[in-house]
Write an enzyme that holds these catalytic residues in place. Structure first.
Site, short mmCIF file in Angstrom:
data_model
loop_
_atom_site.label_atom_id
_atom_site.label_comp_id
_atom_site.label_asym_id
_atom_site.label_seq_id
_atom_site.Cartn_x
_atom_site.Cartn_y
_atom_site.Cartn_z
CE LYS A 206 9.34 5.27 -16.63
NZ LYS A 206 8.17 6.04 -16.10
C1 LIG Z 1 7.79 7.20 -15.49
C2 LIG Z 1 6.79 7.05 -14.23
C3 LIG Z 1 5.62 7.66 -14.27
C4 LIG Z 1 5.12 8.87 -14.90
O1 LIG Z 1 4.91 8.51 -16.22
P1 LIG Z 1 4.84 9.29 -17.25
O2 LIG Z 1 4.16 8.68 -18.76
O3 LIG Z 1 6.09 10.21 -17.75
O4 LIG Z 1 3.69 10.36 -16.99
C5 LIG Z 1 4.72 7.20 -13.06
N1 LIG Z 1 5.11 6.38 -12.15
C6 LIG Z 1 6.22 5.81 -12.19
C7 LIG Z 1 6.59 4.67 -11.40
C8 LIG Z 1 7.13 5.93 -13.23
O5 LIG Z 1 8.26 5.36 -13.43
#
Ligand SMILES: *Cc1c(COP(=O)(O)O)cnc(C)c1O
Length: 439
Positions: A206
């Protein structure tokens, strides 16, 4: 003289790989060292009292979020998936409830609904910004609908005003999944602060990262408290804490969604970089957009008025009818051969996954889909969300390159690769035909 396409054996435009690892700076390292030297790697204890809310670094990270988002409450957890689940649990979503969600998202957005034994109802996206379409949301509302989950996909805000209007009218909870959009804004408001709760991810991929991690923000103290209960084995403290929320959530089950001090320490340093990182993404994306416009058949992102797009990734709509009928996937192969990282389609529409097709989540009984409390027969079919299906199957091309440490110099390589391919579409077309003929 034309340069031979790399996919046909010519030299690549880009020889050195693009880099994707985040920059972990001096502050992150200092803070992590502090935690390591102190020895308190997690400050959480599942007991009434101060330690119920975690250690110093966790609270500091939450305080930074409170300031940045301008909301009174932030609850840090060990993933966005955990935070999405905690938000739905805190909202009292459960068996026989329906939650409207986009099918074009990371699977966890919808899985969080199943975790509460509720039923995901998929509403299609809009074809320009790829976020849930408010008109489609309205069509999916039934007496069973309890919540709407919005995803600000690829860093572009969903159209929140009409969604909030529907929610107010129908008394629905709105959860914003902002995993891909920290720092994005909709009409001057940061995403995550418009609905009842906003969820951010700090996983490795992210915009800012702690390796694994997630944060929920909310204006509602009671909602925040329930998420804190879900985070830390809440059932063991409920009786002793004697808080008013107890009556409203007698069935609230706690999980272990606690984030460690080490991750929080990294998060504090990362959080301070957020605006700089998203500015850089926007600069690079705008640079690409200005220069990609000239290629027929490619539609670069066109952010809505009054939004701040943070370009988690850079989406292009690919129209093969204007590119000599060359399929998107062939074009992607050619781009990759030139050394440009790119992807096609993002993810399968979620309802195509086996859990939805076979409807086996909780054992043979088929809960939540065939739960006796759920008085409806849900079907997930091909054709349910045609815009999402076509983006996935043939239209969307993603360039994950608008990010640090890349510069305009790197974007120039991307543009050179597009120009080279557009100069040799005849050759690329023959490549494709050969492949088809041989297989
Ligand atoms: C990455 C992501 C998640 C999940 O994130 P985690 O921290 O890995 O659980 C949920 N929704 C979206 C849109 C994402 O891109």
């Amino acid at each position: 003289m034309k340069d031979k396409l790399a996919i046909l054996g010519g030299a690549k435009v880009r020889k050195e790989p693009f880099r994707f690892l985040p920059e972990i700076g001096a502050e992150e390292k200092t803070l992590v060292r502090e935690v390591l030297e102190n020895g308190m790697l997690s400050g959480f204890v599942a007991q009434p009292g101060d330690t119920f809310l975690g250690g110093q670094k966790v609270r500091e990270l939450e305080q930074l979020c409170v300031q940045y988002f301008g909301v009174p409450h932030a609850v840090a957890m060990n993933s966005a998936t955990a935070a999405l689940h905690a938000a739905l649990a805190a909202a009292g979503i459960g068996a026989a409830d329906e939650v409207i969600v986009t099918p074009y998202t990371m699977s966890a957005t919808a899985t969080a609904i199943l975790m509460q034994n509720a039923v995901p109802i998929f509403a299609d996206i809009d074809p320009v910004h790829f976020c849930i379409d408010p008109a489609q949301v309205r069509k999916k509302i039934t007496p069973r609908t309890k919540a709407i989950m919005v995803v600000h996909l690829f860093g572009h805000p969903a159209d929140m005003d009409p969604i909030m209007a529907i929610a107010r009218e129908k008394k629905l909870v709105v959860i914003e999944d902002c995993a891909q959009a920290p720092g994005a804004e909709y009409k001057g408001k940061r995403v995550g602060t418009i609905g009842d709760a906003g969820i951010f991810s700090l996983n490795q991929h992210k915009i800012i990262t702690t390796g694994e991690g997630g944060i929920a923000v909310t204006r509602d103290a009671d909602f925040a408290f329930r998420m804190q209960l879900v985070r830390n084995h809440g059932e063991v403290v409920l009786a002793e804490m004697k808080l008013p929320s107890l009556d409203q959530a007698p069935d609230l089950l706690g999980w272990n969604y606690r984030i460690t001090e080490l991750e929080a320490a990294v998060g504090i340093g990362q959080f301070k970089r957020l605006d700089g990182l998203t500015d850089q993404r926007r600069t690079l994306a705008n640079y690409l957009t200005e220069r990609l416009k000239k290629f027929p058949g490619l539609t670069p992102p066109a952010p809505a008025k009054d939004v701040r797009h943070v370009y988690f990734t850079y989406p292009i709509v690919y129209d093969r009818t204007r590119i000599q009928d060359i399929g998107r996937d062939t074009f992607i192969k050619a781009l990759r051969a030139e050394g440009i990282p790119c992807g096609g389609g993002y993810v399968k529409p979620i309802y195509h996954q086996p859990v939805y097709q076979k409807k086996t989540v909780y054992g043979k009984q088929g809960c939540p889909f065939r739960c006796p409390l759920y008085k409806n027969e849900i079907q997930y079919r091909q054709g349910d969300c045609p815009v999402t299906e076509s983006m996935y199957a043939e239209k969307l091309l993603l360039l994950p390159v608008c990010r640090e440490p890349h510069t305009e110099w790197d974007m120039d390589d991307v543009l050179r690769a597009f120009a080279k391919i557009f100069d040799s579409l005849d050759d690329l077309k023959s490549y494709k035909e050969e492949k088809v003929a041989r297989s």
